[in-house]
Design an enzyme around this catalytic site. Structure first.
Site, mmCIF file in Angstrom:
data_model
loop_
_atom_site.group_PDB
_atom_site.id
_atom_site.type_symbol
_atom_site.label_atom_id
_atom_site.label_comp_id
_atom_site.label_asym_id
_atom_site.label_seq_id
_atom_site.Cartn_x
_atom_site.Cartn_y
_atom_site.Cartn_z
ATOM 1 N NE ARG A 165 8.329 -3.532 5.949
ATOM 2 C CZ ARG A 165 7.089 -3.698 5.434
ATOM 3 N NH1 ARG A 165 6.925 -3.964 4.153
ATOM 4 N NH2 ARG A 165 6.024 -3.597 6.197
ATOM 5 C CB CYS B 135 11.877 10.553 -14.243
ATOM 6 S SG CYS B 135 12.423 10.247 -12.555
ATOM 7 C CB CYS C 194 7.004 -1.539 1.426
ATOM 8 S SG CYS C 194 6.128 -2.960 0.812
ATOM 9 C CG ASP D 288 7.680 -3.252 9.315
ATOM 10 O OD1 ASP D 288 8.310 -2.637 8.421
ATOM 11 O OD2 ASP D 288 6.695 -3.950 9.076
ATOM 12 C CB CYS E 117 6.691 -7.497 3.209
ATOM 13 S SG CYS E 117 7.482 -6.430 1.981
ATOM 14 C CG HIS F 5 2.452 2.881 1.045
ATOM 15 N ND1 HIS F 5 1.902 2.169 0.003
ATOM 16 C CD2 HIS F 5 1.667 3.975 1.223
ATOM 17 C CE1 HIS F 5 0.819 2.817 -0.427
ATOM 18 N NE2 HIS F 5 0.645 3.903 0.291
ATOM 19 C CG HIS G 8 2.325 5.035 -5.779
ATOM 20 N ND1 HIS G 8 2.114 5.445 -4.475
ATOM 21 C CD2 HIS G 8 2.246 3.687 -5.775
ATOM 22 C CE1 HIS G 8 1.913 4.352 -3.717
ATOM 23 N NE2 HIS G 8 1.984 3.292 -4.483
HETATM 24 ZN ZN LIG Z 1 10.673 9.240 -11.330
#
Ligand SMILES: [Zn+2]
Length: 123
Positions: free
Chosen positions: A110, A46, A112, A102, A61, A98, A95
């Site tokens: 964080r 978007c 991620c 930490d 990570c 997450h 999505h």
């Molecule tokens: Zn978006």
């Protein structure tokens, strides 16, 4: 706007899998993982501004990590037998990744994030 329709037209298969089907890109695969240029990150679907390079850090990570976010919403996620906090785009509800506890001080956050969800603009 119907973002699911837009996603079908606009996103690659991998981007669609992450943003719409809540998939995860392979660790260490993102071009933004070890990328620290000055600029801003936007939602691939978007175009909302989500992150700034100011808050990007090397978490080791395997995914791009930020200590601050904008225009995101947090949701409880109990999938895969884990209790996690999902990060979604506030505008298109795609999505992104997450949130973990930490990260660097003082807030220890964080974000991620899957790099395939992002576009980058240099400042
Ligand atoms: Zn978006």
């Amino acid at each position: 706007m119907n973002y699911k329709e837009l996603a079908k037209q606009k996103l690659s298969e991998e981007e669609y899998d992450v943003l719409i089907n809540k998939g995860t890109e392979r660790p260490f695969s993102s071009k933004f993982d070890l990328f620290f240029e000055n600029g801003e990150y936007f939602c691939k679907l978007c175009g909302s501004k989500l992150f700034s390079s100011e808050y990007k850090f090397d978490s080791r990570c395997g995914w791009p990590s930020f200590s601050e976010a904008e225009n995101v919403e947090l949701k409880q996620d109990n999938s895969h037998n884990m209790s996690r906090t999902e990060v979604i785009c506030k505008t298109c509800r795609g999505h992104l990744g997450h949130l973990f506890a930490d990260g660097p001080p003082p807030q220890g956050r964080r974000f991620c994030i899957n790099g395939v969800c992002l576009t980058f603009k240099k400042l």
